[in-house]
Design an enzyme around this catalytic site. Structure first.
Site, PDB file in Angstrom:
ATOM      1  N   CYS A 197      56.790  57.416  85.630  1.00 49.55           N
ATOM      2  CA  CYS A 197      57.137  56.035  85.310  1.00 49.55           C
ATOM      3  C   CYS A 197      58.621  55.920  85.037  1.00 49.55           C
ATOM      4  O   CYS A 197      59.281  56.864  84.644  1.00 49.55           O
ATOM      5  CB  CYS A 197      56.225  55.424  84.274  1.00 49.55           C
ATOM      6  SG  CYS A 197      56.263  56.002  82.629  1.00 49.55           S
ATOM      7  N   SER A 216      57.819  55.031 102.276  1.00 49.01           N
ATOM      8  CA  SER A 216      59.002  55.372 101.484  1.00 49.01           C
ATOM      9  C   SER A 216      59.610  56.655 102.032  1.00 49.01           C
ATOM     10  O   SER A 216      58.885  57.612 102.320  1.00 49.01           O
ATOM     11  CB  SER A 216      58.598  55.570 100.020  1.00 49.01           C
ATOM     12  OG  SER A 216      59.711  55.956  99.266  1.00 49.01           O
ATOM     13  N   GLN A 273      52.053  58.134 100.285  1.00 42.21           N
ATOM     14  CA  GLN A 273      51.695  59.533 100.015  1.00 42.21           C
ATOM     15  C   GLN A 273      50.858  60.135 101.142  1.00 42.21           C
ATOM     16  O   GLN A 273      50.409  61.278 101.033  1.00 42.21           O
ATOM     17  CB  GLN A 273      50.917  59.634  98.693  1.00 42.21           C
ATOM     18  CG  GLN A 273      51.685  59.156  97.470  1.00 42.21           C
ATOM     19  CD  GLN A 273      52.739  60.149  96.981  1.00 42.21           C
ATOM     20  OE1 GLN A 273      52.804  61.293  97.452  1.00 42.21           O
ATOM     21  NE2 GLN A 273      53.561  59.729  96.040  1.00 42.21           N
ATOM     22  N   THR A 298      58.725  49.953  97.083  1.00 45.58           N
ATOM     23  CA  THR A 298      58.555  48.881  96.088  1.00 45.58           C
ATOM     24  C   THR A 298      59.036  47.553  96.669  1.00 45.58           C
ATOM     25  O   THR A 298      58.375  46.519  96.521  1.00 45.58           O
ATOM     26  CB  THR A 298      59.324  49.230  94.794  1.00 45.58           C
ATOM     27  OG1 THR A 298      58.830  50.488  94.318  1.00 45.58           O
ATOM     28  CG2 THR A 298      59.121  48.178  93.723  1.00 45.58           C
ATOM     29  N   ASN A 322      48.482  58.659  94.755  1.00 45.68           N
ATOM     30  CA  ASN A 322      49.603  59.518  94.377  1.00 45.68           C
ATOM     31  C   ASN A 322      49.259  60.488  93.258  1.00 45.68           C
ATOM     32  O   ASN A 322      49.910  61.520  93.119  1.00 45.68           O
ATOM     33  CB  ASN A 322      50.818  58.666  93.972  1.00 45.68           C
ATOM     34  CG  ASN A 322      50.459  57.529  93.054  1.00 45.68           C
ATOM     35  OD1 ASN A 322      49.636  56.678  93.390  1.00 45.68           O
ATOM     36  ND2 ASN A 322      51.048  57.510  91.881  1.00 45.68           N
ATOM     37  N   HIS A 362      61.773  58.826 100.497  1.00 48.65           N
ATOM     38  CA  HIS A 362      62.039  59.988  99.628  1.00 48.65           C
ATOM     39  C   HIS A 362      60.814  60.840  99.332  1.00 48.65           C
ATOM     40  O   HIS A 362      60.926  61.880  98.691  1.00 48.65           O
ATOM     41  CB  HIS A 362      62.753  59.557  98.336  1.00 48.65           C
ATOM     42  CG  HIS A 362      61.921  58.803  97.345  1.00 48.65           C
ATOM     43  ND1 HIS A 362      61.377  59.406  96.237  1.00 48.65           N
ATOM     44  CD2 HIS A 362      61.572  57.502  97.266  1.00 48.65           C
ATOM     45  CE1 HIS A 362      60.738  58.487  95.519  1.00 48.65           C
ATOM     46  NE2 HIS A 362      60.844  57.331  96.124  1.00 48.65           N
ATOM     47  N   THR A 368      73.987  44.062 105.774  1.00 46.42           N
ATOM     48  CA  THR A 368      74.327  45.249 106.560  1.00 46.42           C
ATOM     49  C   THR A 368      73.416  46.401 106.142  1.00 46.42           C
ATOM     50  O   THR A 368      73.193  46.630 104.955  1.00 46.42           O
ATOM     51  CB  THR A 368      75.817  45.602 106.360  1.00 46.42           C
ATOM     52  OG1 THR A 368      76.568  44.453 106.749  1.00 46.42           O
ATOM     53  CG2 THR A 368      76.232  46.795 107.198  1.00 46.42           C
TER      54      THR A 368
HETATM   55  N1  PLP Z   1      53.590  53.837  96.356  1.00 48.38           N
HETATM   56  C1  PLP Z   1      53.270  55.084  96.015  1.00 48.38           C
HETATM   57  C2  PLP Z   1      51.900  55.594  96.266  1.00 48.38           C
HETATM   58  C3  PLP Z   1      54.231  55.908  95.405  1.00 48.38           C
HETATM   59  O1  PLP Z   1      53.892  57.166  95.063  1.00 48.38           O
HETATM   60  C4  PLP Z   1      55.521  55.394  95.181  1.00 48.38           C
HETATM   61  C5  PLP Z   1      56.555  56.222  94.498  1.00 48.38           C
HETATM   62  O2  PLP Z   1      56.340  56.741  93.422  1.00 48.38           O
HETATM   63  C6  PLP Z   1      55.813  54.079  95.554  1.00 48.38           C
HETATM   64  C7  PLP Z   1      54.818  53.327  96.142  1.00 48.38           C
HETATM   65  C8  PLP Z   1      57.175  53.466  95.329  1.00 48.38           C
HETATM   66  O3  PLP Z   1      58.088  53.964  96.273  1.00 48.38           O
HETATM   67  P1  PLP Z   1      59.669  53.699  96.180  1.00 48.38           P
HETATM   68  O4  PLP Z   1      60.192  54.687  95.198  1.00 48.38           O
HETATM   69  O5  PLP Z   1      60.187  53.934  97.570  1.00 48.38           O
HETATM   70  O6  PLP Z   1      59.864  52.280  95.769  1.00 48.38           O
END
Ligand code: PLP
Length: 388
Positions: A331, A204, A184, A73, A156, A206, A243
């Site tokens: 969401c 991302s 994704q 994000t 996603n 995670h 940092t």
């Molecule tokens: N873009 C996609 C396709 C995602 O699935 C997500 C997470 O749900 C994001 C962006 C946002 O990622 P982050 O949680 O690292 O801000």
């Protein structure tokens, strides 16, 4: 959390991988600041550089062109801006064209004003409409500045792989910039920034087994750059001072290395499991609709509608059966909203849909459990229909 739960929401987030966990525990023991010149500082710098190499390798980029952020994000909000630099000179981006199925992190348009953002429509197949993009770019008013286009590589919700390289040709023809959300895609398909001909990729940690709260903007080159994100001590080549999130970056790097190494095996294994899942769903409920089924999809995602089952009810029903899945994009408020993606694909907004997404620890037993739950829920959902 009950030990016998079945986790099938890997597109929302992936559990921390063993590789990331181990690397992060090691990082927590390192005392140095990566900006310090002493041995402790140099050890921290070396660990960050290693992570940068692994993240770069994930998308076949130059490690020098990876800038760590607090997540996808943040990377999106940095790069989606009218205010660019070409070398030392200011460069204006006049308009942003975003596909209608982008994640809200991109669809919100970053730092562009509302009137500077247009949507690229999507076909019922779940693929971005390239003819419509061509028309939008032909009509672009270049007196306001260059066009920027944002098309994600993998959606996603549906898992449909988007025609990014074809979109790039249209963007190049008008001298615009292409931003690709590859969140994704990595760990599920091979990603190469040069083959895609993207100017920027958004990643991302995670979603691939790394920690939450870390991501990256990967650049193709450094000629055209968004204006500085955070001013201060000059970390991350002066683009994002402060940092570094040291354990986060180290964990991201370790997760990237692991998914990149295991890509072929994971893809093959998850594809087989998903085929089993979808065949089982079709057998139990022949009326089940799998969105984007006819399009090329990543190996781990099934986005489906069971007629007569609302998203909210379905999500709770699966949860009560011990299965964690989601109703598309997770969401922030935890609400189950209508899927923007389904609406963009021309589906009735009232259509409820649920997403099952598989990952590293998904196995035959997980799929079996999910199918048992599916069968029970599919049987129940018919009753209120008949009564009505
Ligand atoms: N873009 C996609 C396709 C995602 O699935 C997500 C997470 O749900 C994001 C962006 C946002 O990622 P982050 O949680 O690292 O801000």
């Amino acid at each position: 959390m009950a030990f016998d739960r079945v986790y099938l929401d890997w597109n929302a987030t992936a559990p921390l991988s063993g590789a990331a966990r181990e690397a992060m525990l090691g990082a927590l023991e390192l005392p140095g600041n990566a900006s310090s010149v002493h041995a402790e500082g140099r050890a921290a710098r070396a660990a960050i550089d290693k992570a940068r190499r692994h993240v770069a390798a994930l998308v076949s980029a130059d490690p020098q062109h990876v800038i760590f952020t607090s997540g996808a994000t943040e990377a999106a909000n940095w790069v989606l801006t009218p205010s660019f630099k070409m070398g030392r000179s200011p460069l204006t981006i006049g308009h942003l064209y975003v596909s209608a199925i982008e994640h809200p992190a991109i669809r919100e348009g970053g730092r562009f004003g509302r009137v500077q953002v247009s949507e690229i429509p999507v076909l019922p197949t779940g693929l971005v409409d390239l003819d419509a993009l061509k028309v939008l770019l032909e009509r672009h008013d270049s007196s306001a500045g260059l066009p920027m286009v944002a098309v994600m590589l993998v959606n996603n919700e549906t898992g449909v792989i988007q025609p990014v390289a074809e979109a790039a040709k249209l963007v190049r023809a008008v001298g615009g910039l292409l931003v690709v959300d590859a969140v994704q895609a990595v760990g599920r398909i091979a990603v190469d920034i040069t083959e895609l001909d993207a100017d920027f990729l958004i990643l991302s940690s995670h979603k691939i087994g790394g920690p939450k709260g870390v991501g990256a903007l990967v650049m193709r080159g450094e000629v055209m750059m968004p204006s500085v994100l955070v001013r201060g001590g000059g970390q991350e080549k002066g683009h994002r001072s402060g940092t570094e999130n040291f354990p986060g970056i180290v964990g991201f790097g370790a997760a990237a290395e692991a998914v990149n190494r295991d890509l072929d095996l994971t893809r093959e294994r998850l594809l087989q499991l998903r085929q089993r899942l979808e065949a089982g769903m079709h057998a139990v409920a022949p009326d089940v609709i799998i969105h984007g089924e006819g399009s090329e999809r990543v190996c781990n995602t099934t986005f489906f509608t069971l007629p007569g089952l609302k998203s909210e009810t379905g999500q709770i029903a699966f949860d009560l059966e011990g299965v964690a899945l989601s109703a598309g994009s997770a969401c922030s408020s935890g609400r189950v909203g209508q899927s923007q993606v389904l609406m963009a694909m021309g589906q009735d907004p009232a259509t409820g849909a649920l997403r099952i997404s598989l990952g590293a620890t998904t196995d035959d037993n997980t799929i079996e459990r999910a199918l048992i739950a599916f069968q029970r829920i599919a049987a129940r959902r018919k009753m209120p229909e008949r009564a009505a």
